[in-house]
Enzyme design. Structure first.
Site, PDB file in Angstrom:
ATOM      1  N   SER A  23      11.766 -25.995   0.196  1.00 43.93           N
ATOM      2  CA  SER A  23      10.388 -25.712  -0.222  1.00 43.93           C
ATOM      3  C   SER A  23       9.563 -26.962  -0.471  1.00 43.93           C
ATOM      4  CB  SER A  23      10.400 -24.852  -1.494  1.00 43.93           C
ATOM      5  OG  SER A  23      11.004 -23.603  -1.235  1.00 43.93           O
ATOM      6  N   SER A  24      10.179 -28.092  -0.787  1.00 46.92           N
ATOM      7  CA  SER A  24       9.427 -29.310  -1.088  1.00 46.92           C
ATOM      8  C   SER A  24      10.245 -30.511  -0.642  1.00 46.92           C
ATOM      9  CB  SER A  24       9.108 -29.396  -2.588  1.00 46.92           C
ATOM     10  OG  SER A  24      10.302 -29.533  -3.345  1.00 46.92           O
TER      11      SER A  24
END
Length: 505
Positions: A23-24
């Protein structure tokens, strides 16, 4: 049902797509074990019968959120290849790796069912065309989206709770910083404080953001701007966006404000914002920290900007043009409120002027509102000007001149701050050059070049200050003062003579 029984020969003839996502970028760098587990799914595909060269890895969405597919190019490529019948199986560590949005997830399931493509996660192999498998996959997608909602709600709740107490740290505008204990204070740099204060004083004096920008440009002043890293501050010409952003920021009034804008994403994934009314702000705490203006002054500035924005549409004065009419472009109709136009007619050997309200005729074909002879109006205005042009008015003008000179002194102090800053930079570059080993020419040449650049910058700032001082120090001496007072005595006679010449030209 056994996994190998679901894998048919026509599945093995097509590729095995392995989708990898975190996600990041922080998760990509720190959660390396999760990434390793996702890549290990290759072994599951080989165990089911796919060759190693048939496995296609899509990992271009690393560091992208799964909340939407609109900005994930890798996921879009996956869906496209599945729809074209190139994929025999789609692999992901879990449903949340593929999508955290039910619309994207069910769209993928529908395409996989039509293309007869299998789906594999850590728990097993699923056939989307099978009702039981489709039901289970749909339930997993719903739980994945709910998990994202719970995570966001938990983080958002903590932020809002701190924001309502005024403890959530938000980026500060130029001129305000956090001290060692986390309190908001004015910037310790005297030049930054004085320039920001001068900005608000100038706006209060001229009453316009555009005029404030022009005043800074005419005075040769630069406005501080903090870089994206939040530490370095550079001085650059004041722009319209910077001026409006400064005037609209409540932190300059010592107010802690949070939730001034509402963000949402459009169908194409772009972020849009809408400004909230101050009554709808999630947090608004006056006198939370020191400021440059008061809360009342801040609200007054916003009202001034609002009036300035409407005035162009409500009453727009036409520019003065050639002709003898004294009030062309300035007369307003007493009936409809529109600006009247000047018209001229050659009668009895002289040019007569008329003020005519013809806006309705030009726009809607309606009759003229009214027309007034120009010479009586111009005569009355001329008498008014002559009455005001008295020695007392000249004395008042001289007092205003003194205020202007005081303003020039204040502006020169700001230029002096810029000279002092340039001198500090030059002295620092000199000390660095003096401390380097002379035999290390690679470093010495670079430091010497930097020193010369700082010296040139210092010379430019000093030259700019000297030029500005020369322009500002134009005072009205006693001879000019006496000449102005004497001129008012014959002003009315000269005005009437000039007006008569204009009418008979």
């Amino acid at each position: 049902m056994n996994e190998k029984l679901k894998v048919q020969p026509h599945h093995l003839d097509r590729g095995a797509y392995l989708y990898i996502r975190q996600s990041s970028m922080r998760q990509v760098m720190e959660n390396v074990e999760s990434t390793k587990r996702q890549y290990d799914l290759r072994g599951r595909a080989i165990g089911l019968g796919w060759r190693d060269d048939q496995i296609i890895v899509i990992d271009s969405d690393q560091g992208e959120s799964g909340a939407s597919a609109s900005w994930r190019e890798g996921f879009q490529k996956l869906v496209s290849d599945v729809g074209m019948g190139r994929a025999g199986i789609v692999m992901g560590l879990e449903v949340s790796r593929l999508a955290r949005n039910n619309a994207d997830w069910h769209r993928l399931l529908e395409i996989c069912a039509l293309a007869d493509t299998l789906i594999l996660d850590e728990d097993g192999v699923y056939d989307p065309s099978n009702f039981n498998d489709r039901l289970l996959l749909g339930l997993k997608g719903t739980m994945s989206e709910a998990e994202l909602h719970v995570i966001k709600a938990r983080l958002r709740g903590g932020i809002l709770n701190k924001a309502r107490r005024g403890e959530y740290r938000c980026p500060l505008p130029t001129g305000l910083i956090y001290n060692e204990v986390g309190d908001v204070v004015l910037d310790p740099d005297a030049q930054i404080r004085e320039v920001v204060s001068h900005f608000f004083e100038t706006f209060a004096r001229v009453g316009s953001a555009t005029q404030t920008i022009k005043a800074f440009a005419q005075e040769g002043l630069l406005f501080p701007s903090r870089q994206r890293n939040g530490k370095q501050v550079v001085f650059q010409p004041l722009t319209a966006s910077t001026a409006m952003r400064t005037l609209h920021n409540p932190r300059y009034a010592g107010v802690y404000a949070y939730g001034q804008r509402l963000y949402h994403r459009t169908i194409d994934g772009k972020k849009q914002l809408r400004k909230r009314d101050p009554k709808e702000w999630l947090a608004c705490i006056p006198d939370a920290h020191p400021g440059y203006i008061s809360w009342d002054q801040y609200q007054h500035n916003l009202k001034v900007l609002e009036v300035n924005g409407r005035s162009y549409d409500i009453v727009r004065a036409s520019p003065p043009r050639e002709g003898a009419a004294l009030l062309q472009g300035r007369v307003i109709c007493g009936r409809c409120g529109s600006h009247m136009r000047a018209r001229y007619a050659d009668r009895r050997g002289q040019v007569d002027s008329w003020y005519i309200c013809c806006r309705a005729y030009a726009s809607h074909g309606e009759p003229h509102c009214q027309s007034i002879a120009g010479w009586p109006v111009d005569e009355a205005i001329g008498d008014l000007i002559a009455a005001e042009m008295t020695p007392a008015a000249v004395e008042l003008a001289l007092e205003i001149r003194k205020e202007i000179e005081a303003h020039h002194d204040e502006t020169d102090q700001l230029r002096l701050r810029a000279v002092q800053r340039a001198q500090i930079d030059a002295d620092l570059a000199q000390r660095r050059f003096m401390l380097v080993d002379p035999t290390n020419r690679l470093v010495a040449d670079t430091l010497e070049r930097e020193w010369n650049d700082k010296l040139r910058s210092l010379a430019d700032v000093q030259e700019e200050r000297a030029r500005a001082l020369n322009d500002d120090r134009l005072t009205v001496n006693e001879a000019v003062r006496d000449r102005l007072i004497a001129m008012t005595t014959d002003f009315n006679r000269l005005r009437k003579k000039a007006l008569a010449l204009m009418w008979h030209c």
